[in-house]
Design an enzyme around this catalytic site. Structure first.
Site, PDB file in Angstrom:
ATOM      1  CB  SER A 183     -12.540  12.300  19.823  1.00  0.00           C
ATOM      2  OG  SER A 183     -11.615  12.069  20.855  1.00  0.00           O
ATOM      3  CG  HIS A 211     -14.642  12.594  15.703  1.00  0.00           C
ATOM      4  ND1 HIS A 211     -15.857  12.108  16.134  1.00  0.00           N
ATOM      5  CD2 HIS A 211     -13.709  11.989  16.476  1.00  0.00           C
ATOM      6  CE1 HIS A 211     -15.668  11.274  17.129  1.00  0.00           C
ATOM      7  NE2 HIS A 211     -14.375  11.177  17.361  1.00  0.00           N
ATOM      8  CE  LYS A 241     -16.027   7.332  16.646  1.00  0.00           C
ATOM      9  NZ  LYS A 241     -14.642   7.502  17.049  1.00  0.00           N
TER      10      LYS A 241
HETATM   11  C1  LIG Z   1     -13.765   6.771  17.868  1.00  0.00           C
HETATM   12  C2  LIG Z   1     -12.352   7.044  17.584  1.00  0.00           C
HETATM   13  C3  LIG Z   1     -11.474   6.012  17.298  1.00  0.00           C
HETATM   14  C4  LIG Z   1     -11.859   4.576  17.455  1.00  0.00           C
HETATM   15  O1  LIG Z   1     -12.668   4.149  16.409  1.00  0.00           O
HETATM   16  P1  LIG Z   1     -13.573   2.859  16.630  1.00  0.00           P
HETATM   17  O2  LIG Z   1     -13.920   2.451  15.248  1.00  0.00           O
HETATM   18  O3  LIG Z   1     -14.744   3.307  17.431  1.00  0.00           O
HETATM   19  O4  LIG Z   1     -12.735   1.859  17.351  1.00  0.00           O
HETATM   20  C5  LIG Z   1     -10.201   6.328  16.909  1.00  0.00           C
HETATM   21  N1  LIG Z   1      -9.791   7.603  16.848  1.00  0.00           N
HETATM   22  C6  LIG Z   1     -10.592   8.637  17.167  1.00  0.00           C
HETATM   23  C7  LIG Z   1     -10.073  10.029  17.079  1.00  0.00           C
HETATM   24  C8  LIG Z   1     -11.900   8.376  17.554  1.00  0.00           C
HETATM   25  O5  LIG Z   1     -12.694   9.372  17.901  1.00  0.00           O
END
Ligand SMILES: *Cc1c(COP(=O)(O)O)cnc(C)c1O
Length: 385
Positions: A183, A211, A241
């Protein structure tokens, strides 16, 4: 009476501020996938994970609004009680099909998903191996499980192998956990050799595709599509995302999903996903399936930037510009903001000490001219520049 709690908070805040590590919330109105408004100023954002601009897509918004009218504003209970709206089962079927899995389980968020998944499959007496740059919620889930937690060097399959060799025999089960796309770095885990190492040592593999989904692979199927040979036991990802909404999922075999639905504490003891979020995710999946050009755009924009700056070719929609010291990252972000470009600086503990950075995220709505402006603004901050 001395208020020791307030004094504790004040001392902590002062210390963080002195180290340029204090974070504060800034009210931000997102106008679409690209433009945000802060303190009355309009900025082009390179800090949103809204890779496809679906947070503001008319069909996605309309689906959410219609679901509120049809099913209400909230789920009303946990999923196992009365909170399992029909929209969620439909979403689970769609997600499982998209990931080529037997079944799926939807959670309230990505953070909650990993907090629920990991302790369902690992506990005391088991071994969890996680990439050192894996997302914070993987670490939180691993700690919560009570299993022994071992770190392997970032994307280093030889180190993973060595640690499996050393620790597997003493453990009942072993679980390897990694981000698919990292991320804060934007690089992709080598899932083929990781999967082979897992099979060789009878370890299960959890990949967090937060992602990759909607951005990478045929039809935006995610990082999994880049490694068709890999066996991934638990394919986790988010609806927050590229899908532009909120919530998360994991895809796996039907028995694994059935176990999660009866045991994962972040499903059992928390309210179900609001109907609007499930409906928005379904509509987002429709857009992704209908518009392959949109899916391809974020990576193309990221590559335009890495070409312009002669950086290693982007492998995802995320490009890190590592600055180093936290105060310098703040200065870089301020300089960009003065030019109307928003790139929120990412500082420890989100990234390792000494690697504060601008984490640039690209979205389908960015114009090539926006990317070129960003490249010009970032160039003076590159290492060695
Ligand atoms: C954003 C993210 C999460 C968390 O997801 P949310 O739905 O925002 O709680 C988990 N793992 C990764 C790799 C992320 O980038």
């Amino acid at each position: 009476m001395s208020d020791t709690l307030t004094a504790f908070a004040q001392a902590k805040i002062r210390s963080l501020d002195e180290q340029s590590l204090l974070r504060t919330l800034k009210p931000t109105r997102r106008l679409d996938g690209v433009w945000v408004e802060r303190e009355g100023r309009r900025l082009i954002s390179f800090s949103c994970n809204d890779y496809l601009g679906l947070t503001h897509h008319p069909a996605v918004k309309a689906a959410a609004a219609a679901a509120v009218q049809a099913y209400g504003a909230g789920a009303g209970a946990s999923r196992l009680i009365t909170g399992d709206t029909p929209l969620i089962s439909e979403l689970e079927r769609r997600l499982a099909a998209k990931k080529g899995a037997q079944a799926a389980c939807v959670f309230g968020s990505g953070y909650l998903a990993n907090l629920g998944i990991i302790p369902t499959f690992a506990g005391p007496g088991d071994l969890i191996l996680a990439d050192e740059l894996a997302h914070a919620c993987i670490w939180a889930g691993a700690k919560l499980s009570g299993a022994e937690v071992v770190t392997f060097r970032h994307n280093d399959v030889a180190d993973l192998e060595a640690k499996l060799t050393a620790g597997r025999a003493a453990a009942r089960h072993a679980l390897v956990a990694t981000d698919g796309v990292f991320s804060m770095d934007g690089d992709v885990a080598p899932l083929d050799p990781i999967s082979r190492a897992c099979r060789a040592h009878d370890a299960w593999l959890l990949v967090d595709d937060a992602h990759g989904f909607g951005v990478l692979g045929e039809g935006g199927a995610g990082v999994r599509a880049l490694f068709p040979e890999a066996r991934i036991d638990l394919q986790m990802g988010t609806l927050s995302k590229a899908l532009g909404g909120y919530g998360a999922y994991v895809c796996a075999t039907a028995p694994a999903i059935a176990l999660l639905k009866t045991r994962a504490r972040t499903l059992v003891y928390t309210t179900g996903l609001p109907p609007a979020n499930a409906a928005a995710a379904l509509a987002a999946l429709d857009v992704i399936e209908a518009e392959p050009e949109r899916v391809a755009a974020p990576l193309a924009k990221a590559r335009r930037l890495t070409r312009a700056l002669e950086l290693p070719v982007a492998t995802s929609a995320i490009v890190p510009i590592v600055i180093g010291p936290a105060d310098r990252a703040l200065q870089a972000a301020a300089a960009l903001e003065a030019e109307g470009l928003l790139a929120v600086p990412i500082r420890p503990p989100t990234v390792p000490a000494g690697t504060a950075r601008l984490r640039l995220a690209f979205t389908a709505g960015h114009a090539d001219a926006d990317v070129d402006r960003l490249a010009a603004a970032v160039r003076p901050w590159l290492a060695g520049a």
